[in-house]
Scaffold this motif. Sequence first.
Motif, PDB file in Angstrom:
ATOM      1  N   ASP A  10       0.443  -1.373  -0.422  1.00 46.63           N
ATOM      2  CA  ASP A  10      -0.496   0.138   0.069  1.00 46.63           C
ATOM      3  C   ASP A  10       0.917   0.986   0.345  1.00 46.63           C
ATOM      4  O   ASP A  10       1.892   1.543  -0.684  1.00 46.63           O
ATOM      5  CB  ASP A  10      -0.883  -0.405   1.407  1.00 46.63           C
ATOM      6  N   ARG A  11       0.659   2.253   0.653  1.00 45.66           N
ATOM      7  CA  ARG A  11       1.014   3.457   0.361  1.00 45.66           C
ATOM      8  C   ARG A  11       1.896   3.834   1.100  1.00 45.66           C
ATOM      9  O   ARG A  11       2.879   4.657   1.098  1.00 45.66           O
ATOM     10  CB  ARG A  11       0.225   4.445   0.190  1.00 45.66           C
ATOM     11  N   PHE A  12       1.683   2.947   2.497  1.00 48.76           N
ATOM     12  CA  PHE A  12       3.159   3.124   3.900  1.00 48.76           C
ATOM     13  C   PHE A  12       4.267   2.103   3.295  1.00 48.76           C
ATOM     14  O   PHE A  12       5.274   2.281   3.967  1.00 48.76           O
ATOM     15  CB  PHE A  12       2.155   2.682   4.722  1.00 48.76           C
ATOM     16  N   GLY A  13       3.704   1.474   2.311  1.00 48.83           N
ATOM     17  CA  GLY A  13       4.972   0.586   1.711  1.00 48.83           C
ATOM     18  C   GLY A  13       5.081  -1.153   1.604  1.00 48.83           C
ATOM     19  O   GLY A  13       3.287  -1.544   1.125  1.00 48.83           O
ATOM     20  N   GLU A  14       5.537  -2.071   1.862  1.00 49.01           N
ATOM     21  CA  GLU A  14       4.916  -3.515   0.937  1.00 49.01           C
ATOM     22  C   GLU A  14       5.992  -3.817   1.892  1.00 49.01           C
ATOM     23  O   GLU A  14       7.085  -4.172   2.454  1.00 49.01           O
ATOM     24  CB  GLU A  14       6.271  -3.395  -0.274  1.00 49.01           C
ATOM     25  N   SER A  24     -12.680 -20.558   6.151  1.00 51.54           N
ATOM     26  CA  SER A  24     -13.865 -20.028   6.210  1.00 51.54           C
ATOM     27  C   SER A  24     -13.087 -18.353   6.470  1.00 51.54           C
ATOM     28  O   SER A  24     -13.336 -17.253   5.746  1.00 51.54           O
ATOM     29  CB  SER A  24     -14.592 -20.363   7.011  1.00 51.54           C
ATOM     30  N   THR A  25     -12.061 -17.839   7.456  1.00 53.08           N
ATOM     31  CA  THR A  25     -11.310 -17.316   7.652  1.00 53.08           C
ATOM     32  C   THR A  25     -10.394 -17.330   7.239  1.00 53.08           C
ATOM     33  O   THR A  25      -9.981 -17.725   7.630  1.00 53.08           O
ATOM     34  CB  THR A  25     -11.980 -17.275   9.204  1.00 53.08           C
ATOM     35  N   MET A  26      -9.658 -15.790   7.103  1.00 50.05           N
ATOM     36  CA  MET A  26      -8.546 -15.476   6.959  1.00 50.05           C
ATOM     37  C   MET A  26      -7.648 -14.599   7.991  1.00 50.05           C
ATOM     38  O   MET A  26      -8.671 -13.648   7.848  1.00 50.05           O
ATOM     39  CB  MET A  26      -8.439 -14.926   5.608  1.00 50.05           C
ATOM     40  N   CYS A  27      -6.691 -15.077   8.938  1.00 52.19           N
ATOM     41  CA  CYS A  27      -6.280 -13.970   9.146  1.00 52.19           C
ATOM     42  C   CYS A  27      -5.135 -13.984   9.032  1.00 52.19           C
ATOM     43  O   CYS A  27      -3.454 -14.816   8.378  1.00 52.19           O
ATOM     44  CB  CYS A  27      -6.286 -15.023  11.150  1.00 52.19           C
ATOM     45  N   LEU A  28      -4.131 -12.741   9.023  1.00 48.57           N
ATOM     46  CA  LEU A  28      -2.739 -12.236   8.947  1.00 48.57           C
ATOM     47  C   LEU A  28      -2.899 -11.148   9.610  1.00 48.57           C
ATOM     48  O   LEU A  28      -3.190  -9.957  10.111  1.00 48.57           O
ATOM     49  CB  LEU A  28      -2.872 -11.821   7.351  1.00 48.57           C
ATOM     50  N   THR A  29      -1.122 -10.780   9.895  1.00 50.48           N
ATOM     51  CA  THR A  29      -0.534 -10.360  10.720  1.00 50.48           C
ATOM     52  C   THR A  29       0.220  -8.881   9.555  1.00 50.48           C
ATOM     53  O   THR A  29       1.357  -9.772   8.727  1.00 50.48           O
ATOM     54  CB  THR A  29       0.551 -10.819  11.734  1.00 50.48           C
ATOM     55  N   LEU A  30       0.175  -7.654   9.936  1.00 49.06           N
ATOM     56  CA  LEU A  30       0.557  -7.016   9.025  1.00 49.06           C
ATOM     57  C   LEU A  30       1.056  -5.603  10.243  1.00 49.06           C
ATOM     58  O   LEU A  30       0.264  -5.040  10.902  1.00 49.06           O
ATOM     59  CB  LEU A  30      -0.118  -6.047   8.008  1.00 49.06           C
ATOM     60  N   TYR A  63     -12.733  -1.425   7.445  1.00 52.65           N
ATOM     61  CA  TYR A  63     -12.305  -2.441   7.107  1.00 52.65           C
ATOM     62  C   TYR A  63     -10.992  -1.902   5.876  1.00 52.65           C
ATOM     63  O   TYR A  63     -10.794  -0.597   5.431  1.00 52.65           O
ATOM     64  CB  TYR A  63     -12.978  -3.475   6.389  1.00 52.65           C
ATOM     65  N   LEU A  64      -9.947  -2.539   6.208  1.00 50.90           N
ATOM     66  CA  LEU A  64      -8.660  -2.821   5.407  1.00 50.90           C
ATOM     67  C   LEU A  64      -9.059  -2.255   4.302  1.00 50.90           C
ATOM     68  O   LEU A  64      -9.944  -2.678   3.366  1.00 50.90           O
ATOM     69  CB  LEU A  64      -7.146  -3.627   5.845  1.00 50.90           C
ATOM     70  N   THR A  65      -8.188  -0.882   3.390  1.00 48.01           N
ATOM     71  CA  THR A  65      -8.980  -0.766   1.802  1.00 48.01           C
ATOM     72  C   THR A  65      -7.167   0.070   1.799  1.00 48.01           C
ATOM     73  O   THR A  65      -6.180   0.232   1.683  1.00 48.01           O
ATOM     74  CB  THR A  65      -9.556   0.460   1.253  1.00 48.01           C
ATOM     75  N   ASN A  66      -7.570   0.328   0.082  1.00 47.85           N
ATOM     76  CA  ASN A  66      -5.917   1.113  -0.777  1.00 47.85           C
ATOM     77  C   ASN A  66      -4.739   0.125  -0.572  1.00 47.85           C
ATOM     78  O   ASN A  66      -4.091   0.857  -0.319  1.00 47.85           O
ATOM     79  CB  ASN A  66      -6.032   2.335  -0.333  1.00 47.85           C
ATOM     80  N   PHE A  67      -5.343  -1.285  -1.109  1.00 48.92           N
ATOM     81  CA  PHE A  67      -4.393  -2.233  -1.001  1.00 48.92           C
ATOM     82  C   PHE A  67      -3.950  -2.976  -2.041  1.00 48.92           C
ATOM     83  O   PHE A  67      -4.697  -3.252  -2.880  1.00 48.92           O
ATOM     84  CB  PHE A  67      -3.644  -2.707   0.157  1.00 48.92           C
ATOM     85  N   GLU A  68      -2.906  -3.773  -2.565  1.00 53.00           N
ATOM     86  CA  GLU A  68      -2.825  -4.183  -3.238  1.00 53.00           C
ATOM     87  C   GLU A  68      -2.049  -5.810  -2.636  1.00 53.00           C
ATOM     88  O   GLU A  68      -1.209  -4.951  -1.606  1.00 53.00           O
ATOM     89  CB  GLU A  68      -1.791  -4.043  -4.614  1.00 53.00           C
ATOM     90  N   MET A  69      -2.360  -7.264  -3.001  1.00 50.26           N
ATOM     91  CA  MET A  69      -1.910  -8.122  -2.756  1.00 50.26           C
ATOM     92  C   MET A  69      -1.466  -9.096  -3.126  1.00 50.26           C
ATOM     93  O   MET A  69      -2.745  -9.345  -5.322  1.00 50.26           O
ATOM     94  CB  MET A  69      -3.404  -8.950  -1.786  1.00 50.26           C
ATOM     95  N   HIS A  91      -3.747 -11.507  -7.433  1.00 48.75           N
ATOM     96  CA  HIS A  91      -3.260 -10.610  -7.278  1.00 48.75           C
ATOM     97  C   HIS A  91      -4.764  -9.595  -7.460  1.00 48.75           C
ATOM     98  O   HIS A  91      -5.609  -9.464  -7.768  1.00 48.75           O
ATOM     99  CB  HIS A  91      -2.428  -9.902  -8.948  1.00 48.75           C
ATOM    100  N   ILE A  92      -4.433  -9.216  -5.751  1.00 48.25           N
ATOM    101  CA  ILE A  92      -6.028  -8.911  -5.235  1.00 48.25           C
ATOM    102  C   ILE A  92      -5.298  -7.267  -5.580  1.00 48.25           C
ATOM    103  O   ILE A  92      -4.773  -6.577  -4.979  1.00 48.25           O
ATOM    104  CB  ILE A  92      -6.395  -8.873  -4.094  1.00 48.25           C
ATOM    105  N   ARG A  93      -7.036  -6.082  -5.518  1.00 48.69           N
ATOM    106  CA  ARG A  93      -6.846  -4.761  -5.545  1.00 48.69           C
ATOM    107  C   ARG A  93      -8.249  -4.223  -5.119  1.00 48.69           C
ATOM    108  O   ARG A  93      -8.731  -4.628  -5.490  1.00 48.69           O
ATOM    109  CB  ARG A  93      -6.270  -3.942  -7.267  1.00 48.69           C
ATOM    110  N   THR A  94      -7.548  -3.119  -3.914  1.00 51.56           N
ATOM    111  CA  THR A  94      -9.149  -2.773  -3.437  1.00 51.56           C
ATOM    112  C   THR A  94      -8.522  -1.633  -3.343  1.00 51.56           C
ATOM    113  O   THR A  94      -8.145  -0.574  -3.119  1.00 51.56           O
ATOM    114  CB  THR A  94      -9.526  -3.623  -2.426  1.00 51.56           C
ATOM    115  N   GLY A  95     -10.332  -0.785  -2.888  1.00 46.25           N
ATOM    116  CA  GLY A  95     -10.044   0.703  -2.766  1.00 46.25           C
ATOM    117  C   GLY A  95     -10.980   1.607  -3.469  1.00 46.25           C
ATOM    118  O   GLY A  95     -11.076   0.843  -4.648  1.00 46.25           O
ATOM    119  N   ARG A  96     -11.373   2.976  -2.391  1.00 44.52           N
ATOM    120  CA  ARG A  96     -11.963   3.577  -3.355  1.00 44.52           C
ATOM    121  C   ARG A  96     -11.558   4.298  -4.685  1.00 44.52           C
ATOM    122  O   ARG A  96     -11.352   4.779  -6.037  1.00 44.52           O
ATOM    123  CB  ARG A  96     -12.805   4.557  -2.520  1.00 44.52           C
TER     124      ARG A  96
END
Length: 219
Positions: A10-14, A24-30, A63-69, A91-96
């Motif tokens: 995201d705009r803060f880094g990679e 069913s549910t995803m968990c991740l630490t960022l 919810y987390l937004t404006n990122f790519e994964m 490749h996932i891209r989200t956000g307004r």
Amino acid sequence: MRTYPVTYKDRFGEESTTILSDGSTMCLTLRAIEFKGIDFEMLSGKMDHTQFEYEKYQDGTGYLTNFEMDVQFPIKINSGTIADSGEITAHIRTGREKETLVSLELTTAFGKFLNSKKHEWFEDALIEIQQLLPQKCRIKSCLSCRYSNYHPIGNGMFGGLHCFRNLKCEARHVSNKGELMLLWQKGEEENKIFNVQEIYDCPEHAFLTQKDWAYKSWS
């Protein structure tokens, strides 16, 4: 529990991390914060505006937004009676600020298969990959299973399927949206249905057939 390698940007880094998923549910630490959710557009955790951007709501949640994964999923492929395995990089891209999109690349022992365009829904992206595969090769996942369905009122980009394996007999006889909604209500009341991810699979998987009715585009 399954583990999927992830590159997050995201705009803060990679950074590189992993997703833990029970199907069913995803968990991740960022950046030392744990996020959970059923959809890439519905990942929530402790809010820190110095490190992330959020889709915010009036009640203060977001919810987390404006990122790519880039996420790597193992996936099973059946070729006739032979079971094979591959790996899908999503490749996932989200956000307004950027339109929410997904594109997939499947790597197998018999070649690579890529989406020709970016999709709004994981379902459509995975269906295009299936259509690119050699004849008789079938992706074995929750999306191709006869016991999964989306709800007629709609779903998110990822993880919006529900599994009806605990109501197999009833699920096999559903033939329209009205019947599906009634079965959905019964499944929720009896706690017998749950959401699943399109790329997940379980030992009770059974391929959707031409005789089955389903509220999804897989055929």
